[in-house]
Design a protein around this motif. Structure first.
Motif, short mmCIF file in Angstrom:
data_model
loop_
_atom_site.label_atom_id
_atom_site.label_comp_id
_atom_site.label_asym_id
_atom_site.label_seq_id
_atom_site.Cartn_x
_atom_site.Cartn_y
_atom_site.Cartn_z
N ARG A 258 -2.78 -4.62 -9.32
CA ARG A 258 -1.56 -4.24 -8.60
C ARG A 258 -0.34 -4.65 -9.50
O ARG A 258 -0.43 -5.69 -10.29
CB ARG A 258 -1.54 -4.91 -7.39
CG ARG A 258 -1.65 -6.31 -7.24
CD ARG A 258 -1.69 -6.86 -6.01
NE ARG A 258 -1.77 -8.41 -5.86
CZ ARG A 258 -2.97 -8.92 -5.79
NH1 ARG A 258 -4.23 -8.46 -6.15
NH2 ARG A 258 -2.85 -10.47 -5.73
N PHE A 259 0.61 -4.10 -9.40
CA PHE A 259 1.89 -4.40 -10.22
C PHE A 259 3.28 -4.11 -9.48
O PHE A 259 3.04 -3.32 -8.67
CB PHE A 259 1.67 -3.63 -11.56
CG PHE A 259 1.52 -2.21 -11.29
CD1 PHE A 259 2.74 -1.47 -11.51
CD2 PHE A 259 0.52 -1.52 -11.14
CE1 PHE A 259 2.62 -0.02 -11.36
CE2 PHE A 259 0.38 -0.23 -11.27
CZ PHE A 259 1.44 0.51 -11.21
N PRO A 260 4.25 -4.49 -9.89
CA PRO A 260 5.59 -4.17 -9.19
C PRO A 260 5.99 -2.93 -10.11
O PRO A 260 6.28 -2.96 -11.51
CB PRO A 260 6.36 -5.32 -9.31
CG PRO A 260 5.93 -6.11 -10.43
CD PRO A 260 4.48 -5.64 -10.73
N THR B 35 10.69 -4.32 -8.33
CA THR B 35 10.60 -4.38 -7.03
C THR B 35 10.31 -5.78 -6.70
O THR B 35 9.46 -6.52 -7.34
CB THR B 35 9.79 -3.54 -6.36
OG1 THR B 35 8.40 -3.52 -6.76
CG2 THR B 35 10.29 -1.96 -6.72
N GLY B 36 10.71 -6.17 -5.47
CA GLY B 36 10.21 -7.59 -4.87
C GLY B 36 8.81 -7.49 -4.32
O GLY B 36 8.42 -8.40 -3.79
N PHE B 37 7.95 -6.50 -4.58
CA PHE B 37 6.96 -6.38 -3.79
C PHE B 37 5.85 -5.72 -5.09
O PHE B 37 6.33 -5.04 -6.13
CB PHE B 37 6.84 -5.60 -2.50
CG PHE B 37 7.46 -4.29 -2.65
CD1 PHE B 37 6.54 -3.24 -3.03
CD2 PHE B 37 8.76 -4.12 -2.59
CE1 PHE B 37 7.12 -2.02 -3.03
CE2 PHE B 37 9.17 -2.90 -2.80
CZ PHE B 37 8.51 -1.71 -3.02
N GLU B 38 4.53 -5.84 -4.78
CA GLU B 38 3.76 -5.06 -5.65
C GLU B 38 3.12 -3.87 -5.04
O GLU B 38 2.95 -3.68 -3.85
CB GLU B 38 2.44 -6.06 -6.26
CG GLU B 38 2.75 -7.30 -6.99
CD GLU B 38 1.97 -8.25 -7.33
OE1 GLU B 38 1.64 -8.52 -8.48
OE2 GLU B 38 0.94 -8.35 -6.41
N VAL B 39 2.54 -3.09 -5.82
CA VAL B 39 1.87 -1.76 -5.29
C VAL B 39 0.47 -1.75 -5.97
O VAL B 39 0.11 -2.32 -7.21
CB VAL B 39 2.75 -0.52 -5.63
CG1 VAL B 39 4.09 -0.46 -5.05
CG2 VAL B 39 2.86 -0.39 -7.27
N ARG C 48 5.15 -2.01 2.41
CA ARG C 48 6.31 -0.83 3.21
C ARG C 48 5.55 0.26 3.65
O ARG C 48 6.28 1.19 4.09
CB ARG C 48 7.34 -0.58 1.78
CG ARG C 48 7.68 -1.62 0.97
CD ARG C 48 8.87 -2.10 1.94
NE ARG C 48 9.56 -3.36 1.09
CZ ARG C 48 10.87 -2.88 0.63
NH1 ARG C 48 11.35 -1.69 0.77
NH2 ARG C 48 11.36 -4.12 -0.01
N ASP C 49 4.18 0.46 3.61
CA ASP C 49 3.45 1.50 3.89
C ASP C 49 4.11 2.49 3.38
O ASP C 49 4.60 3.62 4.31
CB ASP C 49 3.36 1.60 5.57
CG ASP C 49 2.65 2.66 6.10
OD1 ASP C 49 1.61 3.16 5.25
OD2 ASP C 49 2.85 3.22 7.00
N LEU C 50 4.11 2.67 2.00
CA LEU C 50 4.80 3.91 1.22
C LEU C 50 3.92 4.24 0.30
O LEU C 50 3.44 3.42 -0.35
CB LEU C 50 6.11 3.31 0.92
CG LEU C 50 6.96 4.38 0.02
CD1 LEU C 50 7.55 5.53 1.08
CD2 LEU C 50 8.21 3.77 -0.30
N PHE C 51 3.78 5.50 -0.05
CA PHE C 51 3.20 6.20 -1.20
C PHE C 51 4.48 6.57 -2.28
O PHE C 51 5.14 7.18 -1.63
CB PHE C 51 2.27 7.16 -1.19
CG PHE C 51 0.90 6.81 -0.07
CD1 PHE C 51 -0.16 6.26 -1.07
CD2 PHE C 51 0.72 6.63 0.81
CE1 PHE C 51 -1.51 5.84 -0.38
CE2 PHE C 51 -0.20 6.44 1.72
CZ PHE C 51 -1.52 5.88 0.62
#
Length: 512
Positions: free
Chosen positions: A173-175, A235-239, A253-256
Motif C-alpha cells: 500500500r502507498f500514498p 495524500t495523508g492516507f494510503e491506498v 475514504r471508501d473511494l476508488f
C-alpha cells in the motif's frame, strides 16, 4: 516506514532461491500452456492420465492436469522429455512462427518478463503479510492472473524496483502523489468533488492525485518548470492497489481511483485514452440507468439488486490529457448488502485464504446462488437497455454472507462497457458471452468442480440461462460452440489491444 521498507520487510525467513524459481516456472507455464493448447494444438485420444496434444509442426506435447496444465513434456526420440519454462517459450515461438508465417521478437521477451515478475512477486509475498480484510486480500491474490494469457504478469520489462512497490500481489500500500494543476489547465467532467477533499491546493490550483509509478514513466518537467504543475507532497492516507494495478482503493475514504499507467499489462498499454474518457459519462450514465431499473430482488431471486460501481467523473490537465488523467469511482459501502463481504470473482478462481469455494458445504446450492447473483443483471442490462457489460472475472465482485453464500454481484469499469447500437447486436452478444460465460462462469465452474470431483456445474447454469426470455440466451443453450478469445495469437500477430478474435470452443451448456 517508507514504501521500499514496506516491500522489503522480512517477517520470516524466505524460502531458498531455487524453490522460488521452481514455483515461478510453474505459475508462468500454466497460462502460457492454456493459450498454446487452446489456440493451436489438437488434443489426441491417448490413454493415460496426462493429456497429449499435437502441435502445428507435428510435435507431441503432454501435460499434467486440465485447468492449470503443468509439467510440459515433448516427445523426442521415442521418449518424453521435460521442458523448462525457457524452453517452453522457445517452443511456443517456433510453433507460432510456423502456424502464422509471422515472426515476433517482443512477445517471447514478455513471456520471460512475466515469469521473472512472478518470481519477484513470490519472493515479496514470502516476506510480507496479506491484508486482514477479506476484500483487499481477494484483490491482491492474483499471482497467476489471467489464466488464458501468454504473459499475464509482464510489467513492461522495467526493473523490479520500479514496479514492485506498487504491485498488489506483493501486498503493498502507498500514498498517491498530490499535484496542483493550474486552474486554467484543468479539464474535468462529471462528479470529481472527492478529489478536492484529498488535500489542500494553493490559490489558483486544483488538486490532482497521481500514481507514483506513472510519474516515473512520463515527463512533465516543462509543466513543473513553468508552474502549470506543482508538487504538494502525498495524500495523508494510503491506498491499496487492486487487481487492476492502476486502480487503487482508499478504505478510509471508501473511494476508488483509476490512473493512467504507461505500461503494457496483458493486451493493452494501460493509459486512460482520450476517446474513452470523452465517452465515459455517456457510457456510465447508461449503465447507471440500467441498474436503477432492474433487475430487482424479485426478478434476480436475490436479497438485494446487483450494483454498479459508477465511474462518476475524471480530472486531468490539458497539456497531459491522457498521461495525468484520474478517474473517480464509487466506493463499496453504499452498494454492498449490509453484513455481506465483497470478494473479487477472479480471486475465487486463483485461490486465497478465506475463499468460499473451499468451505461451501453444498457446492450445488452455492453455485446456484452464485448464478442467481451474477447472470440476471448482465442479461437484463443487455436485453432491456442495450448495455454490454464487460462482466469478466476482474470486473465482477461477489458479495457473500457469513457462511460464504453469494448474495449479490457488483460490476465495475465503464471503460470496457459497450452500448447498442454503437456495436452491432450480434457483436455485442458475442462479447457478452465471452466475458460472462467463457471468461467468468466457465472458470468458476471449473474451479468448483476441481474441488468437488463428480460435481457437474453445467445443468444449473443451463437452468439459470433458460429462465430469461431472451432469444440469444435460448440459442446459447443449443449452440455447438462458444467464443474463446485468442490472446496468444492476438499478441503474436500484433493486433490492436482492444481487438477481439475468437475461436470456437465446445459448448458445455449444450451438452448439459
Amino acid at each position: 516506514m517508507n514504501r521500499r521498507e514496506r516491500v522489503d520487510r522480512v517477517d520470516h525467513l524466505p524460502p531458498p532461491a531455487d524453490a522460488v524459481a521452481h514455483r515461478a516456472d510453474a505459475y508462468a507455464a500454466a497460462p502460457l500452456l492454456n493459450c498454446l493448447l487452446r489456440e493451436v494444438a489438437e488434443r489426441l485420444p491417448e490413454p493415460g492420465d496426462r493429456p497429449v496434444y499435437r502441435l502445428p509442426d507435428g510435435r507431441l506435447l503432454r501435460v499434467r492436469g486440465e485447468r492449470r496444465p503443468a509439467e510440459p513434456e515433448v516427445r523426442t526420440a521415442g521418449a518424453w522429455r521435460r521442458v523448462s519454462h525457457t524452453e517452453l517459450v522457445k517452443l511456443v515461438a517456433e510453433e507460432l512462427t510456423r502456424h502464422t508465417g509471422l515472426s515476433n521478437h517482443d512477445l517471447p521477451a514478455e513471456m520471460l518478463d512475466s515469469r521473472d515478475a512472478v518470481a519477484a512477486l513470490l519472493a515479496a509475498r514470502d516476506r510480507s503479510t496479506a491484508p486482514g480484510d477479506p476484500y483487499l486480500r481477494s484483490e491482491q491474490c492474483l499471482v497467476t492472473g489471467h489464466p488464458y494469457h501468454p504473459a499475464p504478469k509482464a510489467r513492461g520489462g522495467g526493473p523490479v524496483a520500479a514496479w514492485l512497490p506498487y504491485a498488489p500481489e506483493a501486498h503493498v500500500r502507498f500514498p498517491p502523489v498530490l499535484l496542483g494543476v493550474r486552474e486554467d489547465a484543468v479539464v474535468e467532467e462529471g462528479d470529481t468533488a472527492a478529489l478536492d477533499a484529498l488535500g489542500e491546493a494553493p490559490p489558483g490550483y486544483r488538486l490532482l492525485p497521481a500514481h507514483p509509478w506513472q510519474l516515473d514513466l512520463v515527463s512533465c518537467a516543462e509543466a513543473f518548470a513553468d508552474g502549470r504543475l506543482v508538487r504538494l507532497g502525498t495524500t495523508g492516507f494510503e491506498v491499496w492497489p487492486t487487481a487492476a494495478i492502476r486502480t487503487v482503493y482508499a478504505p478510509a475514504r471508501d473511494l476508488f481511483l483509476k490512473f493512467s499507467l504507461d505500461v503494457r499489462i496483458t493486451n493493452d498499454i494501460r493509459r486512460l485514452w482520450r476517446h474513452d474518457l470523452l465517452e465515459l459519462r455517456r457510457t456510465d450514465e447508461a449503465v447507471v440507468r440500467a441498474f436503477a431499473q432492474g433487475p430487482g430482488p424479485a426478478s434476480a431471486g436475490s436479497a438485494r439488486p446487483a450494483a454498479w460501481l459508477s465511474d462518476r467523473g475524471y480530472r486531468t490537465a490539458d497539456f497531459a490529457f491522457e498521461e495525468l488523467a484520474v478517474l473517480v469511482r464509487d466506493g463499496l459501502h453504499d452498494h454492498v448488502r449490509p453484513g455481506a463481504t465483497p470478494l473479487l470473482a477472479a480471486a475465487l478462481v486463483e485461490g486465497f485464504e478465506g475463499n468460499p469455494l473451499d468451505t461451501a458445504e453444498d457446492p450445488g446450492a452455492w453455485w446456484e446462488a452464485y448464478l442467481r447473483a451474477v447472470v440476471p443483471p448482465v442479461l437484463t442490462a443487455f436485453a432491456d437497455h442495450g448495455v454490454v457489460l464487460e462482466a469478466h472475472l476482474q470486473n465482477t465482485l461477489v458479495a457473500v454472507a457469513d457462511d460464504g453464500t453469494p448474495v449479490q454481484a457488483l460490476f465495475r469499469d465503464a471503460e470496457g462497457v459497450k452500448l447498442l447500437p454503437d456495436v452491432p447486436r450480434a457483436q455485442g452478444w458475442e462479447r457478452l458471452v465471452y466475458c460472462l460465460v467463457v471468461n467468468h462462469l466457465w472458470e468458476i465452474a471449473a474451479a468448483l468442480a476441481e474441488r468437488r470431483p463428480g460435481f457437474d456445474p453445467w445443468p444449473a447454469a443451463r437452468r439459470e440461462l433458460a429462465r430469461h426470455a431472451l432469444p440469444e440466451a435460448a440459442a446459447l443453450l443449443t449452440a455447438p460452440t462458444l467464443p474463446g478469445k485468442t490472446n496468444l495469437l492476438l499478441r503474436w500477430t500484433g493486433a490492436d489491444g482492444a481487438a477481439a478474435r475468437y475461436l470456437p470452443l465446445p459448448n458445455p451448456l449444450a451438452d448439459a
